[in-house]
Design a protein around this motif. Structure first.
Motif, PDB file in Angstrom:
ATOM      1  N   ASN A  14      63.686 -33.796 -14.032  1.00 44.02           N
ATOM      2  CA  ASN A  14      65.020 -33.774 -15.063  1.00 44.02           C
ATOM      3  C   ASN A  14      65.353 -32.489 -15.470  1.00 44.02           C
ATOM      4  OD1 ASN A  14      65.387 -36.057 -15.726  1.00 44.02           O
ATOM      5  ND2 ASN A  14      63.232 -36.595 -15.675  1.00 44.02           N
ATOM      6  N   LEU A  15      64.937 -31.567 -15.336  1.00 44.26           N
ATOM      7  CA  LEU A  15      65.271 -29.827 -15.373  1.00 44.26           C
ATOM      8  C   LEU A  15      65.088 -29.615 -17.075  1.00 44.26           C
ATOM      9  CD1 LEU A  15      68.152 -29.140 -13.154  1.00 44.26           C
ATOM     10  CD2 LEU A  15      65.761 -28.248 -12.519  1.00 44.26           C
ATOM     11  N   LEU A  16      63.971 -30.521 -17.948  1.00 45.74           N
ATOM     12  CA  LEU A  16      63.416 -30.236 -19.581  1.00 45.74           C
ATOM     13  C   LEU A  16      63.482 -29.259 -18.877  1.00 45.74           C
ATOM     14  CD1 LEU A  16      61.799 -33.799 -19.694  1.00 45.74           C
ATOM     15  CD2 LEU A  16      64.144 -33.030 -20.320  1.00 45.74           C
ATOM     16  N   THR A  17      63.806 -28.204 -19.859  1.00 43.90           N
ATOM     17  CA  THR A  17      62.819 -26.917 -20.678  1.00 43.90           C
ATOM     18  C   THR A  17      62.647 -27.091 -21.743  1.00 43.90           C
ATOM     19  OG1 THR A  17      65.388 -26.674 -21.229  1.00 43.90           O
ATOM     20  CG2 THR A  17      65.399 -25.717 -18.987  1.00 43.90           C
ATOM     21  N   GLY A  18      61.446 -26.104 -22.086  1.00 44.82           N
ATOM     22  CA  GLY A  18      61.189 -25.827 -23.740  1.00 44.82           C
ATOM     23  C   GLY A  18      59.870 -26.000 -23.729  1.00 44.82           C
ATOM     24  N   PRO A  19      58.587 -26.217 -24.237  1.00 48.06           N
ATOM     25  CA  PRO A  19      57.581 -26.232 -25.202  1.00 48.06           C
ATOM     26  C   PRO A  19      57.660 -28.527 -24.833  1.00 48.06           C
ATOM     27  CG  PRO A  19      58.050 -25.570 -26.418  1.00 48.06           C
ATOM     28  CD  PRO A  19      59.345 -25.267 -25.913  1.00 48.06           C
ATOM     29  N   LEU A  20      56.525 -28.849 -25.128  1.00 50.33           N
ATOM     30  CA  LEU A  20      56.350 -29.527 -25.230  1.00 50.33           C
ATOM     31  C   LEU A  20      55.692 -30.363 -26.222  1.00 50.33           C
ATOM     32  CD1 LEU A  20      55.629 -32.873 -23.499  1.00 50.33           C
ATOM     33  CD2 LEU A  20      53.085 -32.186 -23.432  1.00 50.33           C
ATOM     34  N   PRO A  21      56.799 -31.002 -27.265  1.00 53.89           N
ATOM     35  CA  PRO A  21      56.878 -31.406 -28.627  1.00 53.89           C
ATOM     36  C   PRO A  21      55.244 -31.461 -29.161  1.00 53.89           C
ATOM     37  CG  PRO A  21      58.172 -32.416 -28.024  1.00 53.89           C
ATOM     38  CD  PRO A  21      57.470 -32.548 -26.498  1.00 53.89           C
ATOM     39  N   LYS A  22      54.947 -30.598 -30.192  1.00 51.89           N
ATOM     40  CA  LYS A  22      52.925 -30.370 -30.985  1.00 51.89           C
ATOM     41  C   LYS A  22      53.386 -31.954 -31.303  1.00 51.89           C
ATOM     42  CE  LYS A  22      53.500 -25.783 -32.262  1.00 51.89           C
ATOM     43  NZ  LYS A  22      53.157 -25.283 -31.049  1.00 51.89           N
ATOM     44  N   ASP A  23      54.228 -32.687 -31.775  1.00 55.38           N
ATOM     45  CA  ASP A  23      54.047 -34.058 -32.342  1.00 55.38           C
ATOM     46  C   ASP A  23      53.182 -35.289 -31.092  1.00 55.38           C
ATOM     47  OD1 ASP A  23      56.201 -34.507 -31.654  1.00 55.38           O
ATOM     48  OD2 ASP A  23      57.022 -35.235 -33.882  1.00 55.38           O
ATOM     49  N   VAL A  24      53.362 -34.688 -29.326  1.00 56.48           N
ATOM     50  CA  VAL A  24      53.324 -35.825 -28.538  1.00 56.48           C
ATOM     51  C   VAL A  24      51.952 -36.587 -28.694  1.00 56.48           C
ATOM     52  CG1 VAL A  24      51.749 -33.979 -27.373  1.00 56.48           C
ATOM     53  CG2 VAL A  24      52.457 -35.545 -26.022  1.00 56.48           C
ATOM     54  N   GLY A  25      51.369 -36.422 -29.603  1.00 56.92           N
ATOM     55  CA  GLY A  25      49.834 -37.412 -29.774  1.00 56.92           C
ATOM     56  C   GLY A  25      50.366 -38.196 -30.761  1.00 56.92           C
ATOM     57  N   ARG A  26      51.451 -38.927 -31.742  1.00 56.51           N
ATOM     58  CA  ARG A  26      51.478 -39.759 -31.708  1.00 56.51           C
ATOM     59  C   ARG A  26      51.791 -40.629 -30.414  1.00 56.51           C
ATOM     60  NH1 ARG A  26      56.420 -37.850 -35.920  1.00 56.51           N
ATOM     61  NH2 ARG A  26      56.032 -40.081 -36.733  1.00 56.51           N
ATOM     62  N   LEU A  27      51.968 -40.658 -30.085  1.00 53.62           N
ATOM     63  CA  LEU A  27      52.176 -41.758 -28.554  1.00 53.62           C
ATOM     64  C   LEU A  27      50.833 -41.855 -28.435  1.00 53.62           C
ATOM     65  CD1 LEU A  27      54.609 -39.399 -26.180  1.00 53.62           C
ATOM     66  CD2 LEU A  27      55.372 -41.433 -28.386  1.00 53.62           C
ATOM     67  N   LYS A  28      50.752 -43.143 -29.971  1.00 53.07           N
ATOM     68  CA  LYS A  28      49.248 -43.044 -29.560  1.00 53.07           C
ATOM     69  C   LYS A  28      49.060 -43.972 -28.898  1.00 53.07           C
ATOM     70  CE  LYS A  28      47.973 -41.085 -33.745  1.00 53.07           C
ATOM     71  NZ  LYS A  28      46.852 -39.945 -33.673  1.00 53.07           N
ATOM     72  N   ASN A  41      57.429 -24.598 -21.028  1.00 56.65           N
ATOM     73  CA  ASN A  41      56.574 -24.388 -21.043  1.00 56.65           C
ATOM     74  C   ASN A  41      56.013 -24.265 -22.297  1.00 56.65           C
ATOM     75  OD1 ASN A  41      58.367 -23.619 -22.964  1.00 56.65           O
ATOM     76  ND2 ASN A  41      59.365 -21.957 -21.450  1.00 56.65           N
ATOM     77  N   GLY A  42      54.714 -23.335 -22.656  1.00 51.06           N
ATOM     78  CA  GLY A  42      54.385 -22.797 -23.598  1.00 51.06           C
ATOM     79  C   GLY A  42      52.661 -23.303 -23.516  1.00 51.06           C
ATOM     80  N   ASN A  43      51.738 -23.737 -24.572  1.00 49.61           N
ATOM     81  CA  ASN A  43      50.723 -23.894 -24.365  1.00 49.61           C
ATOM     82  C   ASN A  43      50.365 -25.607 -24.204  1.00 49.61           C
ATOM     83  OD1 ASN A  43      49.599 -21.566 -24.653  1.00 49.61           O
ATOM     84  ND2 ASN A  43      49.357 -21.875 -26.838  1.00 49.61           N
ATOM     85  N   ILE A  44      50.408 -26.276 -23.953  1.00 55.11           N
ATOM     86  CA  ILE A  44      50.240 -27.404 -23.371  1.00 55.11           C
ATOM     87  C   ILE A  44      49.391 -28.176 -24.897  1.00 55.11           C
ATOM     88  CG2 ILE A  44      48.851 -29.684 -23.291  1.00 55.11           C
ATOM     89  CD1 ILE A  44      48.666 -27.800 -20.485  1.00 55.11           C
ATOM     90  N   PRO A  45      50.104 -28.788 -26.013  1.00 56.55           N
ATOM     91  CA  PRO A  45      50.049 -28.808 -27.611  1.00 56.55           C
ATOM     92  C   PRO A  45      48.284 -29.346 -27.313  1.00 56.55           C
ATOM     93  CG  PRO A  45      51.995 -30.274 -26.765  1.00 56.55           C
ATOM     94  CD  PRO A  45      51.562 -29.769 -25.435  1.00 56.55           C
ATOM     95  N   GLU A  46      47.773 -29.581 -28.480  1.00 57.05           N
ATOM     96  CA  GLU A  46      46.205 -29.745 -28.582  1.00 57.05           C
ATOM     97  C   GLU A  46      46.654 -31.269 -28.628  1.00 57.05           C
ATOM     98  OE1 GLU A  46      43.069 -28.589 -28.975  1.00 57.05           O
ATOM     99  OE2 GLU A  46      43.807 -26.627 -28.142  1.00 57.05           O
ATOM    100  N   ALA A  47      47.501 -31.858 -29.477  1.00 55.02           N
ATOM    101  CA  ALA A  47      48.221 -32.926 -30.369  1.00 55.02           C
ATOM    102  C   ALA A  47      47.493 -34.093 -29.166  1.00 55.02           C
ATOM    103  CB  ALA A  47      48.811 -33.072 -30.870  1.00 55.02           C
ATOM    104  N   ILE A  48      47.921 -33.284 -27.864  1.00 56.26           N
ATOM    105  CA  ILE A  48      48.127 -34.266 -26.454  1.00 56.26           C
ATOM    106  C   ILE A  48      46.069 -34.784 -26.702  1.00 56.26           C
ATOM    107  CG2 ILE A  48      47.458 -32.868 -24.754  1.00 56.26           C
ATOM    108  CD1 ILE A  48      49.481 -34.180 -23.198  1.00 56.26           C
ATOM    109  N   GLY A  49      45.280 -34.737 -27.298  1.00 61.96           N
ATOM    110  CA  GLY A  49      43.771 -35.060 -27.090  1.00 61.96           C
ATOM    111  C   GLY A  49      43.852 -36.238 -28.410  1.00 61.96           C
TER     112      GLY A  49
END
Length: 177
Positions: A14-28, A41-49
């Motif tokens: 989808n040509l999405l740009t920017g970082p993966l949101p840090k609150d991705v971890g909220r998707l429990k 781009n950027g780091n993969i958020p730690e919260a994905i864990g």
């Protein structure tokens, strides 16, 4: 990321740009998260864990950099694709301990150091590979190896040519009658 009850989220190509949101971890409750082939781009958020029910994580084909975050709590993970990013550092040893991990793709990154030798790293599923660089320690290829694909496509060509000639001869023959 406000919709915590997502079970599957696909936003590929989808040509999405920017970082993966840090609150991705909220998707429990997310089981599948796929954001492949965008321009993230950027780091993969730690919260994905923190996505404890995650079984499939597809982040390939972006521009993520840095190291693989600590995802050892994703005990149900069966598919992990981090290919074709700019990730670096060591491949985490704990990935070898995922008993559920069936498919792992880390290709096309800038990893360094020793690759784990246990778990998913022990059985590559590529017993028929041969040749390559010496560091891969693959068996040498016989000189007369023709890949199955090439042989199969060669047979297809013969069939198409035969059918084409037969049709042409039939058409020409009926024109003379």
């Amino acid at each position: 990321m406000q919709l915590e009850s997502f079970v599957q989220l696909f936003v590929n190509s989808n040509l999405l740009t920017g970082p993966l949101p840090k609150d991705v971890g909220r998707l429990k409750h997310v089981v599948v998260l796929s954001v492949e082939n965008n321009r993230l781009n950027g780091n993969i958020p730690e919260a994905i864990g923190d996505c404890l029910y995650m079984e499939e994580l597809y982040l390939g084909g972006n521009a993520f950099d840095g190291v693989i975050p600590d995802i050892r709590n994703l005990r149900a993970l069966t598919h992990l694709n981090l290919s074709n990013n700019n990730l670096s550092g060591n491949v985490p040893e704990y990935l070898a301990n995922f008993s559920t991990l069936e498919n792992l793709d880390l290709s096309g990154n800038n990893f360094e150091g020793v690759v784990p030798t246990k778990g998913v790293f022990q059985h590559s599923g590529n017993r028929n590979l041969c040749g390559g660089i010496p560091e891969l320690k693959l068996k040498p290829c016989p000189r007369n190896v023709v890949s199955r694909t090439r042989r199969h496509s060669s047979n297809k060509k013969k069939i198409f040519i035969g059918v084409g000639i037969g049709s042409s001869v039939g058409t020409i023959g009926s024109g003379f009658a």
